[in-house]
Scaffold this active site. Structure first.
Site, short mmCIF file in Angstrom:
data_model
loop_
_atom_site.label_atom_id
_atom_site.label_comp_id
_atom_site.label_asym_id
_atom_site.label_seq_id
_atom_site.Cartn_x
_atom_site.Cartn_y
_atom_site.Cartn_z
N LYS A 171 0.80 -1.23 0.00
CA LYS A 171 0.00 0.00 0.00
C LYS A 171 0.83 1.28 0.00
O LYS A 171 0.41 2.30 -0.52
CB LYS A 171 -0.96 0.00 1.19
CG LYS A 171 -2.10 -0.99 1.02
CD LYS A 171 -3.16 -0.82 2.10
CE LYS A 171 -4.41 -1.58 1.75
NZ LYS A 171 -4.26 -3.04 2.01
N GLU A 220 -10.10 6.78 3.68
CA GLU A 220 -11.01 5.87 4.37
C GLU A 220 -10.22 4.61 4.69
O GLU A 220 -9.24 4.30 4.03
CB GLU A 220 -12.19 5.53 3.47
CG GLU A 220 -11.91 4.43 2.45
CD GLU A 220 -10.87 4.77 1.39
OE1 GLU A 220 -10.70 5.98 1.10
OE2 GLU A 220 -10.23 3.85 0.86
N SER A 227 1.71 -9.84 -0.81
CA SER A 227 1.36 -8.41 -0.74
C SER A 227 1.65 -7.78 0.62
O SER A 227 1.88 -6.58 0.71
CB SER A 227 -0.11 -8.22 -1.10
OG SER A 227 -0.93 -9.07 -0.31
C1 LIG Z 1 -5.12 -4.02 1.40
C2 LIG Z 1 -4.43 -5.28 1.17
C3 LIG Z 1 -4.79 -6.15 0.10
C4 LIG Z 1 -5.96 -5.91 -0.80
O1 LIG Z 1 -5.90 -4.79 -1.60
P1 LIG Z 1 -5.59 -4.83 -3.16
O2 LIG Z 1 -5.96 -3.46 -3.61
O3 LIG Z 1 -6.44 -5.89 -3.79
O4 LIG Z 1 -4.15 -5.14 -3.33
C5 LIG Z 1 -4.03 -7.28 -0.10
N1 LIG Z 1 -3.00 -7.60 0.71
C6 LIG Z 1 -2.64 -6.81 1.74
C7 LIG Z 1 -1.49 -7.23 2.59
C8 LIG Z 1 -3.33 -5.63 2.01
O5 LIG Z 1 -2.96 -4.87 3.04
#
Ligand SMILES: *Cc1c(COP(=O)(O)O)cnc(C)c1O
Length: 420
Positions: free
Chosen positions: A100, A122, A389
């Site tokens: 993010k 948000e 992610s």
């Molecule tokens: C917020 C988040 C997601 C989901 O958001 P995307 O916009 O689909 O990437 C996925 N993995 C993590 C670790 C997150 O914090």
């Protein structure tokens, strides 16, 4: 509104210009926000072409966020699954623990460039709020984060973290007191304070230009991965796997391989605890095209078109709509979408922790669950990249509850015996 009508009406020719991905996307907002979105689009286009903006962003991504992130060969996991070779793209190693920050740095720099000293955002589980509060502290911007009071109760630690970082967290009491209510409040704030304020949206959602702009800020994931995998293997991977909430980490890594037709792009949605409406957040399995929060995409809705409740073990995947570009990638067949259940994600999380010493976020564990299903069916010479992610520290509480439900001693022993 049927897809066919949309297509004839919008005549998409240049998605960049119209904010369309085929029939999807667009800008479904009240009149009062049009000027703000047009200004944002104009300013972003200028910034995108300005080498000094890109240089400053690259520098912060490198020296502050921790890019490039490594591409790691998960040898023990690969051997255990006895199939394709598995690499992990380590976005979990970034500052604040997830991808993010890529988008937050980009948008905060843009806001500063536009002379806007106040940022609103948000947040649901609080991860986007924390990343936003972080970059605002870094750049000296005022930060207000809207959050449903139910989410504030569930994510007390992240609320405290945002406040430590100097952000104001405003509780939202309306509706179900969760993410979509927080988004509505943030929109209301933006309409009122648009001259001084930038709305820092957290995924590839919302009205144009957000889906394209947020995607651009995450393309660095795919750019790095393509270079790293070619260096390591001398060839392209057979598949890229990523989890899909709003769709930002997945679109970011997909973009590095979009033109390589031999590379399968696989998005994994939240299968939750069952196939019925309300039990999951798999928009492509249970949703229909519709408009939500400014964009036309797939939406989980009931027969009357009311937005459905969703469920997932991972808050980041728990959203009733999906980025419009994913709807188009599905429509054209360039990407495929599948789902992993709460239980599968939970088990994949433990498996990765014990084979590689990496505790992934429960969101990312959905992508790991897909590799667990897919790798054994593939040739040993094939390569798969999984986007991790984020890291799992934030999920310790949920993991503990889940272990208790599963009977912690039994599960731990079984897992240990399964992984040598
Ligand atoms: C917020 C988040 C997601 C989901 O958001 P995307 O916009 O689909 O990437 C996925 N993995 C993590 C670790 C997150 O914090």
């Amino acid at each position: 509104m049927a897809i066919e009508t949309m297509r004839t009406r919008s005549k998409p020719s240049s998605p960049a210009l119209l904010g369309r991905f085929g029939p999807y996307g667009g800008r479904y907002v009240p009149e009062t926000l049009m000027a703000a979105l047009e200004e944002l689009e104009r300013e972003y286009e200028k910034a995108r072409r300005d080498p000094s903006f890109q240089r400053r962003l690259d520098e912060l991504l490198r020296t502050y966020a921790g890019r490039p992130t490594p591409l790691f060969l998960a040898g023990r996991l690969g051997r255990q699954l006895n199939g394709a070779k598995i690499y992990l793209k380590r976005e979990d190693l970034l500052h604040t623990g997830a991808h993010k920050i890529n988008n937050c740095l980009g948008q905060a720099l843009l806001a500063q460039r536009m002379g806007k000293q106040r940022i609103i955002a948000e947040t649901g589980a609080g991860q986007h709020g924390v990343a936003t509060a972080t970059v605002c502290a870094l750049l000296g911007l005022e930060c207000v984060v809207y959050m449903g009071t139910e989410d504030m109760r569930r994510q007390e630690l992240n609320v405290f973290r945002m406040r430590l970082l100097g952000a104001e967290v405003r509780g939202v009491e309306s509706g179900s007191r969760t993410l979509k209510d927080a988004i509505n409040e943030a929109m209301r704030d933006w309409v009122t304070n648009v001259r001084t304020t930038h709305y820092l949206l957290g995924s590839v959602l919302g009205a144009h230009p957000y889906p394209s702009m947020v995607r651009d800020f995450h393309k660095v994931i795919g750019r790095e991965t393509r270079k790293q995998v070619l260096e390591a293997e001398g060839k392209l991977p057979a598949a890229i796997i990523a989890c899909v909430g709003g769709g930002s980490n997945s679109i970011g890594i997909f973009y590095g391989f979009l033109k390589d037709s031999s590379v399968k792009l696989v998005g994994v949605e939240a299968g939750g605890c069952g196939p019925a409406l309300g039990e999951h957040a798999a928009r492509f399995s249970g949703g229909l095209p519709g408009v939500l929060q400014g964009t036309y995409s797939y939406v989980l809705q009931d027969a009357a078109g009311q937005v459905a409740n969703t469920h997932s073990i991972s808050a980041g995947l728990d959203y009733p709509s999906i980025g419009p570009e994913h709807a188009w990638l599905k429509h054209t067949g360039r990407a495929e979408y599948t789902r992993a259940s709460d239980q599968e994600a939970f088990e994949a999380c433990l498996l990765l922790a014990r084979t590689e010493g990496i505790l992934p976020a429960l969101e990312s564990a959905h992508a790991v669950a897909e590799v667990v299903k897919r790798a054994p069916t593939m040739k040993k010479s094939a390569v798969i990249v999984v986007n991790i992610s984020g890291r799992g520290d934030k999920d310790i509480g949920i993991l503990r509850e889940h272990l208790d439900l599963n009977g912690s001693a039994g599960t731990l022993a079984r897992e240990r015996d399964g992984v040598q």
